[in-house]
Structures are given as C-alpha cells and as structure tokens.
Design an enzyme around this catalytic site. Structure first.
Site, mmCIF file in Angstrom:
data_model
loop_
_atom_site.group_PDB
_atom_site.id
_atom_site.type_symbol
_atom_site.label_atom_id
_atom_site.label_comp_id
_atom_site.label_asym_id
_atom_site.label_seq_id
_atom_site.Cartn_x
_atom_site.Cartn_y
_atom_site.Cartn_z
ATOM 1 N N SER A 16 44.173 70.782 62.153
ATOM 2 C CA SER A 16 45.683 71.027 61.185
ATOM 3 C C SER A 16 46.576 69.705 60.331
ATOM 4 C CB SER A 16 46.651 71.503 62.339
ATOM 5 O OG SER A 16 46.197 72.250 63.312
ATOM 6 N N LYS A 31 48.014 78.416 59.278
ATOM 7 C CA LYS A 31 48.105 77.812 60.076
ATOM 8 C C LYS A 31 49.396 77.224 60.916
ATOM 9 C CE LYS A 31 47.503 75.495 64.191
ATOM 10 N NZ LYS A 31 46.629 75.415 65.787
ATOM 11 N N LYS A 59 54.735 66.798 63.756
ATOM 12 C CA LYS A 59 52.866 67.019 62.282
ATOM 13 C C LYS A 59 53.055 68.232 62.059
ATOM 14 C CE LYS A 59 49.546 67.636 63.464
ATOM 15 N NZ LYS A 59 48.262 68.387 63.767
HETATM 16 P P1 NAD Z 1 43.655 64.945 70.235
HETATM 17 O O1 NAD Z 1 44.728 63.946 70.166
HETATM 18 O O2 NAD Z 1 43.547 65.045 71.602
HETATM 19 O O3 NAD Z 1 42.094 64.556 69.830
HETATM 20 C C1 NAD Z 1 42.030 63.792 68.150
HETATM 21 C C2 NAD Z 1 40.656 63.157 68.539
HETATM 22 O O4 NAD Z 1 39.985 62.291 67.072
HETATM 23 C C3 NAD Z 1 40.932 61.447 69.213
HETATM 24 O O5 NAD Z 1 39.785 61.771 70.666
HETATM 25 C C4 NAD Z 1 40.601 60.717 68.233
HETATM 26 O O6 NAD Z 1 40.197 59.182 68.927
HETATM 27 C C5 NAD Z 1 40.028 60.893 67.540
HETATM 28 N N1 NAD Z 1 40.140 60.099 66.273
HETATM 29 C C6 NAD Z 1 41.331 59.621 65.246
HETATM 30 N N2 NAD Z 1 40.769 59.185 64.169
HETATM 31 C C7 NAD Z 1 39.549 59.115 64.680
HETATM 32 C C8 NAD Z 1 38.156 58.270 63.518
HETATM 33 N N3 NAD Z 1 38.957 57.508 62.243
HETATM 34 N N4 NAD Z 1 37.466 58.596 63.887
HETATM 35 C C9 NAD Z 1 36.991 59.472 64.491
HETATM 36 N N5 NAD Z 1 38.249 59.766 65.734
HETATM 37 C C10 NAD Z 1 38.304 59.716 65.119
HETATM 38 O O7 NAD Z 1 44.003 66.137 69.267
HETATM 39 P P2 NAD Z 1 44.145 67.352 69.730
HETATM 40 O O8 NAD Z 1 44.711 68.155 70.938
HETATM 41 O O9 NAD Z 1 42.735 67.850 69.777
HETATM 42 O O10 NAD Z 1 44.177 67.843 68.269
HETATM 43 C C11 NAD Z 1 42.989 67.986 67.280
HETATM 44 C C12 NAD Z 1 43.527 68.358 65.957
HETATM 45 O O11 NAD Z 1 43.426 70.149 66.553
HETATM 46 C C13 NAD Z 1 45.282 68.049 65.703
HETATM 47 O O12 NAD Z 1 45.684 68.522 64.364
HETATM 48 C C14 NAD Z 1 45.791 69.841 66.064
HETATM 49 O O13 NAD Z 1 47.283 69.488 65.613
HETATM 50 C C15 NAD Z 1 44.811 70.669 66.367
HETATM 51 N N6 NAD Z 1 45.014 71.303 67.347
HETATM 52 C C16 NAD Z 1 45.545 71.343 68.551
HETATM 53 C C17 NAD Z 1 45.988 71.841 69.352
HETATM 54 C C18 NAD Z 1 45.529 71.331 71.022
HETATM 55 O O14 NAD Z 1 46.174 72.965 71.851
HETATM 56 N N7 NAD Z 1 45.972 70.570 71.485
HETATM 57 C C19 NAD Z 1 45.427 73.819 69.335
HETATM 58 C C20 NAD Z 1 45.140 74.071 67.738
HETATM 59 C C21 NAD Z 1 45.161 72.415 66.742
#
Ligand code: NAD
Length: 296
Positions: free
Chosen positions: A96, A171, A239
């Site tokens: 997102s 979104k 965010k």
């Molecule tokens: P998270 O922080 O658990 O996962 C993100 C991952 O990206 C982490 O494991 C991090 O180490 C990795 N990362 C960051 N920089 C990196 C790089 N340079 N190279 C490789 N990996 C890298 O977050 P999440 O909860 O999984 O959310 C991910 C996305 O999905 C976000 O944009 C969030 O807003 C969206 N989202 C989350 C949810 C939820 O319920 N958690 C639901 C819908 C959407």
C-alpha cells in the site's frame, strides 16, 4: 507452474508466498529482515540473497513492502528491480503506497518493457494466510489478465479498478473506512463497559445486525480481551492515513470523519502504540475518558 519472485516476506508477504508454493508455483523469495525467508523455505520455496538472484529466473515479480520509500529503493534504486529485470517481466506491487509512486514506477517500467500493476490488498494477516484477500489492481487490462491466475491463489475478491495508481486510490478509500470503523467499535466498547454492560455480549448483538462488519466479526473478541499483537501495525495505518489525506487534498474534497480518524491514529502513535495492531485504537479512546487503566 510459474516462477514467481517475491520481495518482502513480512506479516503479509510470507503467508502469500507460502500460498503460491502450495498452489504449485516455484517461488523465489527475498527479504532483508525477519523470519519470512525461513517460513518460505520450510514450505518448499526458495530464498535468494539479492534482487538480482530473484530476477535471474522469475517470470513474474511480486513486492509486498512497507511504504513508498522501500518500493522506490527496491525497484528504482541501485541494484534494484529495474536494473536486473528482463523486458516482458510482469511485476505486481501489492504494497500500500502513494498512487503517484505507483504511476511513476509504471511509467518508468513501461520504458523498459516491464509490465507494472499496482495491486494492493485488504483482508489483513488472516486474509493473507487463508488466501482470501481482496485485491484491487490498477494498470493495463491485459497485464491484469496475465496476473489474475496468481491473484486467484492469494485472494477471493479480485477487481481491475482502472489504470496505474487506481488500485492505490481504492486502497486509500478502504483504509479510511477500516480506520473509522475501528474508532467507532472502540467507542462502543468504552460505552458498554462504562455503563456496566458486558461488551462481549453487546458486540455479539451488533455483529448480527445492521452495525455488523467484517471487523466486528473477526476482531471484537480480541479487542474486548485487549489483545493487540499485530496484525496490521498502527504505524502502517498512520502511513495509510497520510496517503488518504494527501489524495483528498489533491482531489480537492473535504473528508471530515477521515480527518478525525487520522488524528486518532496519530495519537495512538504518539502515545507509544505504533507497533501494536490498529485495533489498539481502543486504547486512545479509553485514554480520552481517563479509562486507560482498563487496558491490560
Ligand atoms: P511488514 O513490515 O511485516 O513486512 C514488510 C517486509 O518488507 C518486512 O519483512 C521487511 O523486512 C521487508 N523489507 C523492507 N525493506 C526491504 C528491502 N529493501 N528489501 C527486501 N525486503 C524489505 O509489513 P506487512 O504488514 O506485511 O505490510 C506490507 C504492506 O502491505 C504494507 O504496505 C501494508 O500497508 C500492506 N498491508 C498490510 C496489511 C496487514 O494486515 N498487515 C493488510 C493489508 C495491506
């Protein structure tokens, strides 16, 4: 079977990548932190130490990263996706992020022959684990059609909502509804408890009537029990509310309830709850009435 590169194996990305493995695809995952790569390997996926290694064999790439700066770094940065991708790569960013970032990535991708979709999701960690996410995609119709079989592994409701960036705008609309809904459920819990009514029983009734929602269905028990392990972190919802407010300003519309919701989520962060699940908005609503001591 498709060779799918998957970058960002966090709360959402790891179970999504695992579901692709279970559906019979070859998945090459990459992350810089956390237990995601180990979870993927345990499920039969492959892990890569670099973006170059992911793209050496991937036919399709998915990213699931926290925010716009990480997507820009991974995709546009030195040693990033656009440096290593071969023309024709189908790339879906499911993070997102800001719609304008998605549009920029798509434009730059097009000049290199890379087919880019923005395809953010809704449904939370449970939706990611169960493969029941809602997926809202922006980009070219033929690229959406090509990605659809993979999206069907990850989600239930899968809609092509328009051109590049449109998925992110949908979104943003989703996040204002989710944030506002959490705030109101929190207010209902505070009212019920302060009036001496059993909140579990009260919310059971709400969930079965017109006030019912998916959030009430899956989160009411944990909210009343004050279980706030993420899930979806307050920091990430903060965010998202920034994206919503910027989009509203750009579109020259006033969204007053969204403004209040964004302020409450900012307060949650300011009060030190940023790493908790967004249902911890309940703590902010309790604190407003001096009832923070009820929070376990
Ligand atoms: P998270 O922080 O658990 O996962 C993100 C991952 O990206 C982490 O494991 C991090 O180490 C990795 N990362 C960051 N920089 C990196 C790089 N340079 N190279 C490789 N990996 C890298 O977050 P999440 O909860 O999984 O959310 C991910 C996305 O999905 C976000 O944009 C969030 O807003 C969206 N989202 C989350 C949810 C939820 O319920 N958690 C639901 C819908 C959407």
């Amino acid at each position: 079977m498709t060779a799918v590169g998957f970058i960002g194996l966090g709360i959402m990305g790891a179970p999504m990548a695992v579901n692709l493995v279970r559906a019979g695809h070859r998945v090459i995952g990459h992350d810089v932190f956390g237990t995601g790569p180990a979870r993927l390997a345990e499920a039969g996926g492959e892990t890569a130490d670099s973006i170059a290694e992911v793209l050496a064999t991937a036919e399709v790439l998915i990213t699931m990263l926290p925010d716009s700066p990480q997507v820009e770094q991974v995709v546009l940065g030195a040693g990033g996706v656009f440096e290593h991708a071969k023309p024709g790569l189908l790339y879906a960013d499911m993070s997102s992020i800001r719609p304008e970032t998605s549009r920029r990535v798509a434009e730059l991708g097009a000049t290199a022959g890379i087919r880019v979709l923005d395809a953010p999701v809704s449904g939370g960690e449970k939706g990611a684990v169960d493969g029941t996410l809602s997926i809202m995609a922006g980009g070219a119709a033929e690229d959406f059609a090509a990605a659809r079989p993979l999206f069907e592994v990850l989600g239930g409701t899968i809609v092509h909502v328009g051109q590049s960036g449109a998925g992110q705008t949908v979104k943003a609309a989703n996040q204002l509804v989710v944030g506002g809904t959490y705030a109101l459920i929190a207010e209902a819990i505070v009212l019920l408890e302060a009036a001496g009514v059993d909140a579990d029983l009260g919310l059971d009734v709400l969930a079965g009537g017109l006030a019912g929602s998916r959030i009430l269905e899956i989160k009411r028990k944990s909210m009343v029990a004050r279980e706030f392990a993420p899930g979806f972190r307050i920091d990430l919802h903060h965010k998202d509310m920034g994206i919503v407010l910027a989009e509203a300003r750009a579109a020259e519309v006033a969204l007053p309830v969204t403004g209040v919701t964004a302020a409450l989520i900012a307060a949650a962060r300011g009060q030190g709850y940023g790493a908790l699940d967004h249902s911890a908005l309940l703590k902010v609503i309790e604190n407003l009435s001096g009832r923070g001591s009820t929070t376990r």
